[in-house]
Design a protein around this motif. Structure first.
Motif, PDB file in Angstrom:
ATOM      1  N   UNK A  30      33.575  44.317  56.457  1.00 14.32           N
ATOM      2  CA  UNK A  30      34.524  43.766  55.503  1.00 14.32           C
ATOM      3  C   UNK A  30      33.815  43.448  54.204  1.00 14.32           C
ATOM      4  N   UNK A  31      34.421  43.818  53.098  1.00 11.89           N
ATOM      5  CA  UNK A  31      33.872  43.495  51.775  1.00 11.89           C
ATOM      6  C   UNK A  31      34.949  42.777  50.982  1.00 11.89           C
ATOM      7  N   UNK A  32      34.604  41.593  50.505  1.00 12.03           N
ATOM      8  CA  UNK A  32      35.546  40.753  49.772  1.00 12.03           C
ATOM      9  C   UNK A  32      35.107  40.600  48.321  1.00 12.03           C
ATOM     10  N   UNK A  33      36.042  40.774  47.416  1.00  9.62           N
ATOM     11  CA  UNK A  33      35.868  40.380  46.026  1.00  9.62           C
ATOM     12  C   UNK A  33      36.834  39.222  45.794  1.00  9.62           C
ATOM     13  N   UNK A 156      31.617  36.913  44.674  1.00  9.04           N
ATOM     14  CA  UNK A 156      32.433  35.894  44.021  1.00  9.04           C
ATOM     15  C   UNK A 156      31.719  35.367  42.792  1.00  9.04           C
ATOM     16  N   UNK A 157      32.478  34.684  41.960  1.00  8.11           N
ATOM     17  CA  UNK A 157      31.906  34.040  40.789  1.00  8.11           C
ATOM     18  C   UNK A 157      30.956  32.931  41.240  1.00  8.11           C
ATOM     19  N   UNK A 179      28.711  42.202  34.206  1.00  8.87           N
ATOM     20  CA  UNK A 179      29.713  43.128  33.686  1.00  8.87           C
ATOM     21  C   UNK A 179      30.784  42.316  32.988  1.00  8.87           C
ATOM     22  N   UNK A 180      31.567  42.972  32.144  1.00  8.51           N
ATOM     23  CA  UNK A 180      32.639  42.276  31.435  1.00  8.51           C
ATOM     24  C   UNK A 180      33.708  41.787  32.410  1.00  8.51           C
ATOM     25  N   UNK A 181      33.951  42.593  33.476  1.00  9.79           N
ATOM     26  CA  UNK A 181      34.990  42.232  34.423  1.00  9.79           C
ATOM     27  C   UNK A 181      34.553  41.094  35.353  1.00  9.79           C
TER      28      UNK A 181
END
Length: 877
Positions: A30-33, A156-157, A179-181
């Motif tokens: 599982x990969x979470x953003x 995550x931030x 990155x900008x995003x």
């Protein structure tokens, strides 16, 4: 998902229809953003056809509330006509025998007020996947018999979420390229090598602090222990860590079970539907059962923390390493683990007092459940939503079934049986029958009849008749179980009954174990010096009701002369209940006032007995609550019950006042505060004495209340005094409550106590006070702890206000159910259990409450949780 409320539109799941899954998931990545409103979840599943399944079966995955972005098999994207998406499933008609499935979805944690799946609590990401919450995270085979190893990557931030946690052992972590995003993001990866069902998956991300310790297992492995909390609470975790270490050592010693990962973590969250969750290696706890300091937590809070920490840790084997095949087997893990945590608490504190507390919970929650429209077997046969079956029957009665098996097979064979069970089914999803078979193999006993305890609802009643003839005594036990919904016939059960005969000066026989297997059994005793009083089900050897024709003198003999602490307490508790019922016009005791004097004399002897623990004296002195009486009468008349209880307490106080004053003074504990059993028992006796003194809250007693509030160096004593003031119709009440709130308004868990005390008050105008508190800054409908503290306490434990004759309590309650259902259907459904006794209300109230239940059932757009509960409650009318 909402469901049409028409009964024929609601699908039930049945145990008889169970089938093994067509596919297995060997490994899950599982990969979470993480983003509050739009979290991206990439799931990569290694899937294979089950060995005994034919090729060509469609792949059906569960999923609800997901925004599907992409589906890929072995790296190839599927066109939209190659799969089907419904509100609850992803269906792929044609798949290979073995393949890797990838899905990408978006979810909205911030909008998840039901707290099932991935949601947010005070800015922190957290999960709750039991029972069927994982389907709110990604598409998956959301059932407990699909076990997989897991690798998890969380991104995550960093500023908002410096801590990133998941199940298993940590693999790597670091900062991500700018990155900008995604400026200032970081990642962490976790790996869990032990196959587990998806309901045990956990993720936590947020701004958390932690305390850390180490535990060395018997085999010499070092395990890191961490408790994560919000930074301001980091000083309230020491007891949780201590309880965890004691639990780990106890499980090694008592059951031979050693922990199996490099790290064990507990995280405290403020928004949680349950007490805690046993996710593998990453237990997520309601903060109420983690945070404790002498200033903010009571002795009861410490006891609960100790027991719940143990319970969730013990699940590592009885629930995680060996899980349940399907949700009908929920009692396999929960009943067994409740038994284990009860035994742990008994070893840590007082075994007799712990047994009293465990049985009191059973009597308060499970016996009424077994006697009403919500009755169901420990292993249910069907459900609409499994969330509604996390019940006292599954948990507490399930624990009693394990205890009975230990009684029947003996302690040594019981331990051998649990070793066989853990070793044989390690890494598997097992059933109740698997567990019982291990008991049979270890002991050589046939437990076929005993299995009825799992399949039959209802509480057996044992009727007792006897005969005394010049030294010869005959005792006959007859069992019968009343019909329950869907089960009109009840065959005899296998019931272990521990028995001794008691005389005026103590036991006349040694304790023996009687196994009642048929409808009746007769026992004969010879050469007795006096007519005995039978002491039955000693230690509460079986979850049954006893129907005995004991007069007040016989019961006083057991209270004063029995050597079994549980039966001394139970006879005192039940005699007090019967006396109150007699004052209310529903008892069978003639001249109850005279009987109260004799009862008070017996309590006085116990209070002055220096050989007895203060904690035991506190339990036997505790007066049954109005709710206790409501649960025990045939016709519920709340006003008569309230008046009768006041009468009983007043007479008791007249007889015991000097001894109560003495107990209050003699059991004041000296600093430093300790939550351990000895000090807690002293405070328990002191505050129980104070509660009885408040039966007549005159100036002298109120001065004790004020003195205790002013001098208390711990929350146990302060809370006891303030709560008693909250129940008193005295001019000091408002000032005391206001002062307490002003002092503790920034401590959420303490404020929840303040809400509950006012919700429990039966004073005139109590409902208006509760309505005002709904708008108070301290209340939040989205927080389950606050809902339980205010609405739950009012409905469950304040019968005088809930059952107001004009029906206003019902109107307020059902308005709150409708308001809460769209926010958190699980909590709303559980609150409805407050109405399970409506058929026993006097006619006026019965009609009003019946109409409210019928109207709720007819409400459009109810959740499955609330609809199922309301339908079961209203069924038959």
């Amino acid at each position: 998902m909402k469901t049409d409320t028409a009964p024929d539109k609601v699908n039930k799941t049945w145990l008889k229809d169970y089938q093994q899954p067509d596919y297995g998931i060997r490994h899950t990545r599982l990969e979470f953003e993480l983003s509050p409103q739009k979290t991206k979840v990439l799931a990569r599943l290694q899937i294979g056809l089950a060995p005994d399944r034919a090729e060509g079966e469609p792949l059906i995955l569960d999923g609800e509330g997901l925004e599907l972005v992409a589906v890929r098999i072995d790296g190839q994207a599927l066109a939209e006509d190659q799969y089907e998406v419904t509100d609850t499933q992803l269906i792929i008609p044609r798949v290979p025998v073995s393949f890797t499935l990838e899905t990408e979805v978006f979810i909205n944690p911030a909008g998840n007020t039901a707290l099932s799946g991935l949601y947010m609590s005070n800015g922190m990401f957290c999960t709750q996947c039991e029972a069927e919450g994982f389907r709110h995270i990604t598409y998956y085979m959301d059932r407990p018999d699909v076990l997989s190893t897991y690798d998890v990557r969380i991104e995550a931030e960093k500023a908002a979420n410096p801590v990133l946690l998941a199940n298993g052992n940590p693999v790597q972590s670091g900062d991500l390229p700018e990155s900008d995003e995604r400026p200032g993001w970081h990642f962490a990866e976790w790996s869990d090598p032990h196959p587990k069902p998806c309901y045990l998956f956990a993720l936590v991300a947020g701004d958390l602090a932690h305390v850390e310790d180490q535990f060395q297992t018997k085999s010499g492995r070092d395990v890191t222990l961490r408790v994560f909390v919000q930074p301001e609470n980091v000083g309230k975790c020491d007891y949780t860590l201590d309880a965890l270490k004691r639990s780990m050592a106890w499980d090694e010693e008592t059951f031979g079970r050693e922990y199996d990962l490099d790290i064990f973590m507990i995280v405290a969250v403020d928004h949680f539907n349950f007490g805690a969750m046993e996710n593998k290696g990453l237990n997520i706890f309601n903060s109420a059962y983690v945070l404790a300091s002498p200033e903010t937590a009571t002795d009861m809070d410490y006891e609960l923390i100790e027991g719940i920490v143990a319970h969730e840790y013990f699940h590592n084997w009885s629930g995680n390493r060996v899980t349940c095949r399907d949700w009908f087997q929920l009692c396999l893990k929960e009943g067994f683990t409740v038994f284990r945590d009860q035994e742990f608490s008994a070893d840590q504190r007082s075994r007799p007092v712990q047994r009293i507390k465990d049985v009191r919970r059973l009597w308060q929650s499970q016996f009424p459940e077994d006697a009403g429209p919500l009755a169901h077997p420990v292993r249910p046969e069907s459900y609409i939503t499994i969330d509604n079956f996390y019940t006292a029957t599954v948990y507490n009665k399930g624990a009693e079934l394990v205890r009975m098996m230990k009684t029947l097979v003996g302690a040594d064979d019981f331990r051998r049986a649990t070793d066989i069970y853990f070793d044989r089914h390690d890494g598997e999803a097992a059933t109740v029958d698997d567990f019982v078979i291990c008991m049979e193999e270890a002991s050589g006993r046939d437990l076929g009849q005993f299995r009825r305890w799992y399949s039959d609802a209802g509480t057996p009643e044992i009727s007792v008749t006897d005969n005394w003839d010049n030294g010869n005594y005959t005792l006959t036990l007859t069992q019968k179980t009343a019909p329950t919904p869907g089960q009109p016939e009840k065959p005899a059960r296998h019931i272990p009954v521990k028995l001794a005969l008691v005389g005026t000066d103590g036991p006349l026989t040694d304790e023996e174990l009687i196994e009642l297997e048929g409808e009746a059994k007769t026992l004969t005793f010879s050469g007795l010096p006096e007519k005995p009083v039978p002491s039955l089900c000693r230690g509460f050897s079986a979850p049954v009701r006893l129907k005995q024709a004991l007069d007040v003198a016989d019961r006083l003999t057991l209270i004063q002369s029995d050597t079994d602490p549980f039966n001394r307490w139970s006879q005192a508790h039940l005699l007090a209940q019967d006396l109150i019922k007699s004052f209310a016009g529903q008892g069978k005791i003639d001249q109850p006032e005279e009987a109260v004097f004799a009862y008070a004399n017996a309590l006085g002897v116990i209070l002055q007995d220096e050989t007895l623990e203060p904690a035991f004296k506190a339990e036997i002195l505790r007066v049954p609550t109005e709710s206790d009486i409501v649960r025990s009468v045939e016709i519920i008349d709340p006003e008569a019950i309230g008046t009768a209880r006041k009468t009983f307490r007043s007479i008791l106080l007249k007889q015991l006042r000097p001894l109560l004053m003495q107990a209050w003074e003699a059991n004041r504990t000296a600093p430093p505060y300790s939550p351990a059993a000895e000090q807690a028992g002293q405070r328990g006796l002191k505050n129980t004495a104070l509660a009885l003194l408040m039966a007549e809250p005159d100036d002298e007693v109120m001065s004790l209340i004020q003195k205790q509030i002013e001098t208390a160096d711990n929350m146990t004593d302060e809370a006891a005094a303030v709560s008693l003031a909250a129940f008193a119709d005295r001019p000091e009440r408002e000032q005391i409550l206001a002062g307490f709130y002003a002092k503790w308004q920034h401590e959420t868990l303490v404020v929840n106590k303040w809400l509950a005390w006012q919700a429990l008050s039966g004073l005139p105008g109590a409902l208006a006070e509760i309505q005002r508190l709904m708008a108070h800054e301290a209340f939040d409908l989205r927080n389950p702890n606050k809902v339980r503290a205010l609405i739950g306490a009012f409905a469950m434990e304040n019968p005088g206000t809930f059952h107001l004759a004009d029906g206003s309590g019902y109107a307020f309650f059902f308005d709150r159910i409708r308001e809460l259902d769209p926010v958190n259907p699980q909590v709303a459904a559980r609150l409805l259990t407050a109405t399970e006794n409506w058929r026993r209300l006097e006619p006026g109230r019965r009609g009003k409450l019946s109409e409210k239940l019928k109207a709720l059932c007819a409400t459009e757009g109810l959740s499955k949780n609330v609809y199922e509960m309301a339908e079961r409650l209203a069924d038959g009318e």
